[in-house]
Design a protein around this motif. Structure first.
Motif, PDB file in Angstrom:
ATOM      1  N   GLU A 143       0.836  -1.207   0.000  1.00 18.99           N
ATOM      2  CA  GLU A 143       0.000   0.000   0.000  1.00 18.99           C
ATOM      3  C   GLU A 143       0.871   1.258   0.000  1.00 18.99           C
ATOM      4  OE1 GLU A 143      -3.591   2.066   2.634  1.00 18.99           O
ATOM      5  OE2 GLU A 143      -2.740   0.153   3.248  1.00 18.99           O
ATOM      6  N   GLN A 144       1.926   1.254   0.835  1.00 13.05           N
ATOM      7  CA  GLN A 144       2.838   2.398   0.875  1.00 13.05           C
ATOM      8  C   GLN A 144       3.554   2.574  -0.455  1.00 13.05           C
ATOM      9  OE1 GLN A 144       3.296   4.757   3.272  1.00 13.05           O
ATOM     10  NE2 GLN A 144       1.522   3.766   4.230  1.00 13.05           N
ATOM     11  N   LYS A 145       3.880   1.453  -1.085  1.00 15.37           N
ATOM     12  CA  LYS A 145       4.534   1.495  -2.400  1.00 15.37           C
ATOM     13  C   LYS A 145       3.610   2.142  -3.425  1.00 15.37           C
ATOM     14  CE  LYS A 145       6.803  -1.570  -5.742  1.00 15.37           C
ATOM     15  NZ  LYS A 145       7.123  -2.985  -6.061  1.00 15.37           N
ATOM     16  N   GLU A 146       2.316   1.764  -3.375  1.00 13.27           N
ATOM     17  CA  GLU A 146       1.330   2.335  -4.295  1.00 13.27           C
ATOM     18  C   GLU A 146       1.135   3.829  -4.033  1.00 13.27           C
ATOM     19  OE1 GLU A 146      -2.246   0.096  -3.983  1.00 13.27           O
ATOM     20  OE2 GLU A 146      -1.345  -1.760  -4.714  1.00 13.27           O
ATOM     21  N   ILE A 147       1.121   4.197  -2.752  1.00 16.49           N
ATOM     22  CA  ILE A 147       0.951   5.616  -2.392  1.00 16.49           C
ATOM     23  C   ILE A 147       2.117   6.441  -2.921  1.00 16.49           C
ATOM     24  CG2 ILE A 147       0.968   7.241  -0.456  1.00 16.49           C
ATOM     25  CD1 ILE A 147      -0.670   5.143   1.123  1.00 16.49           C
ATOM     26  N   ARG A 148       3.348   5.919  -2.741  1.00 18.48           N
ATOM     27  CA  ARG A 148       4.528   6.643  -3.231  1.00 18.48           C
ATOM     28  C   ARG A 148       4.496   6.782  -4.751  1.00 18.48           C
ATOM     29  NH1 ARG A 148       7.106   3.628   0.918  1.00 18.48           N
ATOM     30  NH2 ARG A 148       7.729   2.004  -0.560  1.00 18.48           N
ATOM     31  N   ALA A 149       4.072   5.696  -5.422  1.00 16.48           N
ATOM     32  CA  ALA A 149       3.976   5.747  -6.887  1.00 16.48           C
ATOM     33  C   ALA A 149       2.935   6.770  -7.322  1.00 16.48           C
ATOM     34  CB  ALA A 149       3.628   4.369  -7.430  1.00 16.48           C
ATOM     35  N   ARG A 150       1.790   6.786  -6.600  1.00 17.40           N
ATOM     36  CA  ARG A 150       0.729   7.740  -6.924  1.00 17.40           C
ATOM     37  C   ARG A 150       1.195   9.183  -6.681  1.00 17.40           C
ATOM     38  NH1 ARG A 150      -3.118   5.497  -4.234  1.00 17.40           N
ATOM     39  NH2 ARG A 150      -3.189   6.831  -2.418  1.00 17.40           N
ATOM     40  N   MET A 151       1.950   9.378  -5.591  1.00 19.28           N
ATOM     41  CA  MET A 151       2.462  10.716  -5.292  1.00 19.28           C
ATOM     42  C   MET A 151       3.427  11.196  -6.378  1.00 19.28           C
ATOM     43  SD  MET A 151       3.029  10.470  -1.160  1.00 19.28           S
ATOM     44  CE  MET A 151       3.756  12.103  -1.013  1.00 19.28           C
ATOM     45  N   ARG A 152       4.261  10.261  -6.880  1.00 25.69           N
ATOM     46  CA  ARG A 152       5.175  10.625  -7.966  1.00 25.69           C
ATOM     47  C   ARG A 152       4.411  11.014  -9.226  1.00 25.69           C
ATOM     48  NH1 ARG A 152       8.274   6.239  -5.898  1.00 25.69           N
ATOM     49  NH2 ARG A 152       7.392   4.816  -7.439  1.00 25.69           N
TER      50      ARG A 152
END
Length: 235
Positions: A145-154
């Motif tokens: 989930e954190q990985k997805e959030i970071r990708a979305r933020m990028r």
């Protein structure tokens, strides 16, 4: 219930808990381990024949039973710790069977002295096995989930950068047409009647261009305000 039993018969683990975060699983694991410590401390983890005698001595017999209890309980805990540490969804059924087998083997070894792992202690170890498995899964889910959030933020940062670059380009174009309109209006004031018609046509064209630019600016503002709406913008 029948369906869940059928799934478990194929080695497919059905989650028993539904904690919202890995921290709650961690806290529950800490609690169940404290329960195990309390059971050991209170003599409720393993049974034993306290009337056993050695060379006619009850105290020596009691010590011998106590030492055997420690030895067998340590062996059971060691087996459980290894199972709990390595358990996965596809190995849970096997791990639980090995835990039961270990408990039964210890009961056989300690049969003469009445030594056996209590049901209460076994259940606590069973619960720890389940909690450990679900804790690992929750940790992995949170990591993903954190990985997805970071990708979305990028992606959002990239989109915002593109939006700002487009906004600057449109603003520059808007300024150009506004200056042209201002200059044209000055020309119209001093122009002869024969030239005014052509100048008014140019003014109308510029006003139309400014209207389209205004729409584009509003569209950019909307995109910036709804960057998380799930659209992919090609600018």
């Amino acid at each position: 219930m029948d369906e869940q039993i059928e799934l478990q018969s194929f080695g497919l683990y059905t989650p028993k808990y539904d904690f919202a975060s890995s921290e709650l699983y961690k806290n529950r694991l800490s609690q169940i381990r404290d329960t195990q410590k309390a059971l050991i401390k209170n003599g409720q983890a393993v049974t034993g024949n306290t009337n056993w005698t050695v060379n006619g001595s009850k105290s020596q017999g009691k010590k011998m039973v106590k030492d055997m209890q420690k030895l067998l309980l340590r062996a059971f805990n060691s087996e459980c710790d290894e199972l709990i540490d390595k358990v996965k969804y596809n190995t849970f059924d096997t791990a639980l069977k090995r835990m039961r087998s270990s408990c039964e083997a210890i009961s056989k070894l300690g049969n003469i002295m009445g030594i056996a792992i209590t049901t209460q202690y076994f259940n606590a170890k069973h619960e720890e096995l389940c909690l450990s498995l679900e804790y690992k899964k929750k940790k992995q889910d949170e990591k993903e989930e954190q990985k997805e959030i970071r990708a979305r933020m990028r992606e959002e940062a990239k989109l915002q950068k593109e939006i700002e670059e487009t906004r600057k380009k449109i603003a520059k174009e808007q300024t150009h047409y506004q200056n042209a309109l201002s200059h044209l209006e000055q020309q119209i004031k001093t122009a002869a009647d024969v030239d005014k018609e052509e100048l008014l046509k140019k003014k109308e064209q510029i006003i139309n261009e400014l209207s389209e630019i205004d729409k584009s600016m509003k569209d950019i503002d909307y995109r910036a305000a709804n960057a998380r709406a799930g659209y992919v913008y090609i600018i």
